[in-house]
Design a protein around this motif. Sequence first.
Motif, PDB file in Angstrom:
ATOM      1  N   ARG A 102      -8.067   5.566  -0.243  1.00  0.00           N
ATOM      2  CA  ARG A 102      -9.127   4.904   0.593  1.00  0.00           C
ATOM      3  C   ARG A 102      -8.356   3.052   0.720  1.00  0.00           C
ATOM      4  O   ARG A 102      -9.009   2.265   0.203  1.00  0.00           O
ATOM      5  N   HIS A 103      -7.158   3.293   0.965  1.00  0.00           N
ATOM      6  CA  HIS A 103      -6.384   2.037   1.270  1.00  0.00           C
ATOM      7  C   HIS A 103      -7.306   0.995   2.060  1.00  0.00           C
ATOM      8  O   HIS A 103      -7.523  -0.229   1.646  1.00  0.00           O
ATOM      9  N   GLU A 113     -10.182   0.665   2.914  1.00  0.00           N
ATOM     10  CA  GLU A 113     -11.488   0.196   2.371  1.00  0.00           C
ATOM     11  C   GLU A 113     -11.391  -0.780   1.315  1.00  0.00           C
ATOM     12  O   GLU A 113     -12.125  -1.788   0.816  1.00  0.00           O
ATOM     13  N   SER A 114     -10.234  -0.602   0.438  1.00  0.00           N
ATOM     14  CA  SER A 114      -9.949  -1.176  -0.658  1.00  0.00           C
ATOM     15  C   SER A 114      -9.147  -2.725  -0.243  1.00  0.00           C
ATOM     16  O   SER A 114      -9.325  -3.686  -1.127  1.00  0.00           O
ATOM     17  N   THR A 154       0.817  -1.142  -0.103  1.00  0.00           N
ATOM     18  CA  THR A 154      -0.059   0.051  -0.037  1.00  0.00           C
ATOM     19  C   THR A 154       0.851   1.244   0.100  1.00  0.00           C
ATOM     20  O   THR A 154       0.544   2.271   0.531  1.00  0.00           O
ATOM     21  N   VAL A 191      -3.019   0.173  -4.192  1.00  0.00           N
ATOM     22  CA  VAL A 191      -3.306  -1.094  -3.340  1.00  0.00           C
ATOM     23  C   VAL A 191      -2.991  -2.164  -4.161  1.00  0.00           C
ATOM     24  O   VAL A 191      -3.683  -2.241  -5.273  1.00  0.00           O
ATOM     25  N   LEU A 194      -9.700  -6.862  -1.706  1.00  0.00           N
ATOM     26  CA  LEU A 194      -8.915  -7.530  -2.584  1.00  0.00           C
ATOM     27  C   LEU A 194      -8.418  -8.971  -2.247  1.00  0.00           C
ATOM     28  O   LEU A 194      -8.069  -9.731  -2.783  1.00  0.00           O
ATOM     29  N   GLU A 219      -7.093   3.527  -5.681  1.00  0.00           N
ATOM     30  CA  GLU A 219      -7.765   4.282  -4.841  1.00  0.00           C
ATOM     31  C   GLU A 219      -6.573   4.622  -3.746  1.00  0.00           C
ATOM     32  O   GLU A 219      -5.872   3.794  -2.706  1.00  0.00           O
ATOM     33  N   ARG A 236      -4.682  -8.836  -7.635  1.00  0.00           N
ATOM     34  CA  ARG A 236      -5.386  -7.718  -7.791  1.00  0.00           C
ATOM     35  C   ARG A 236      -4.992  -6.503  -7.512  1.00  0.00           C
ATOM     36  O   ARG A 236      -3.965  -6.479  -6.491  1.00  0.00           O
ATOM     37  N   SER A 237      -5.372  -5.374  -7.992  1.00  0.00           N
ATOM     38  CA  SER A 237      -4.948  -3.944  -7.607  1.00  0.00           C
ATOM     39  C   SER A 237      -5.910  -2.775  -7.649  1.00  0.00           C
ATOM     40  O   SER A 237      -6.994  -3.104  -8.406  1.00  0.00           O
ATOM     41  N   SER A 238      -5.858  -2.168  -6.846  1.00  0.00           N
ATOM     42  CA  SER A 238      -6.812  -0.912  -6.924  1.00  0.00           C
ATOM     43  C   SER A 238      -5.989   0.710  -6.935  1.00  0.00           C
ATOM     44  O   SER A 238      -5.102   0.763  -6.121  1.00  0.00           O
TER      45      SER A 238
END
Length: 260
Positions: free
Chosen positions: A34-35, A37-38, A8, A12, A42, A31, A27-29
């Motif tokens: 919003r670490h 929440e994400s 992170t 993320v 994942l 965000e 997986r990745s996001s």
Amino acid sequence: MAVLALDTSAAVAVSLVDEEGARLASRSSDERRRHAESLAPLITEVLDEAGIERADLTAVVAGTGPAPFTGLRVGLVTARTLALSLGVPVLGVPSLDALAVQAVSDLGLRAGAEILATSDARRKEVYWARYRVVAHEGPHGVPVVERTAGPDVDRAGFVAQAQLPLADADTPLPVVVGEGAMLYPEFLPVADDAPLVPDATVLARLALVRRKAGEELPTEPLYLRRPDVHEPGVATGSGAGAGAGASAGPAAASAAGGAA
């Protein structure tokens, strides 16, 4: 049996690999605010995709930065909480190390090449570290790099002045990678096709190789400076352990909650 890796330090990123480093799911996001929440969803997604139960995990790997306080803390606390609940080791790897190793593979760099890995430190600054390629392909196919300077944090112009002197035949310029440099191309020209953020799969593979070699893999966070925001009246420090034991919110609770 599998190893879960979390990073992170920027976006993320979550990856699940087997004990040999083969990717099972990832997986990745993107965000950035919003670490917490994400992250937990994942983790659930990669475990479900690979058909792996939390109880089957043999280790948890966490990127240790450098990175801003809040986002980095989420990944580290989640990794520590999950590993503790499962009774497995938690392994720390500097996120910029993984980015440099990734650059060797992505850009086909050979032994002797130099890499300047960067990430966004906000406040118009970048985190950076410099590396030398030892081998394009080392144990288990993972490139070997040696950190020669950093990690540190500074304004992009100062980093360029110190790390990108005029090139000559004997001192070629380092290859610049990472999203920190992307924000300041007038100072830090990023190589074409360079990786921008750490890949959690590379993080996991690097941790496995280093553990097998008997290296220490501490999980102390590399904050390098005070957090951007802190509670009034609560002392904060720039030391590596500042806030590392604080709650990371729903991510840590959710990740550990399914481990029982």
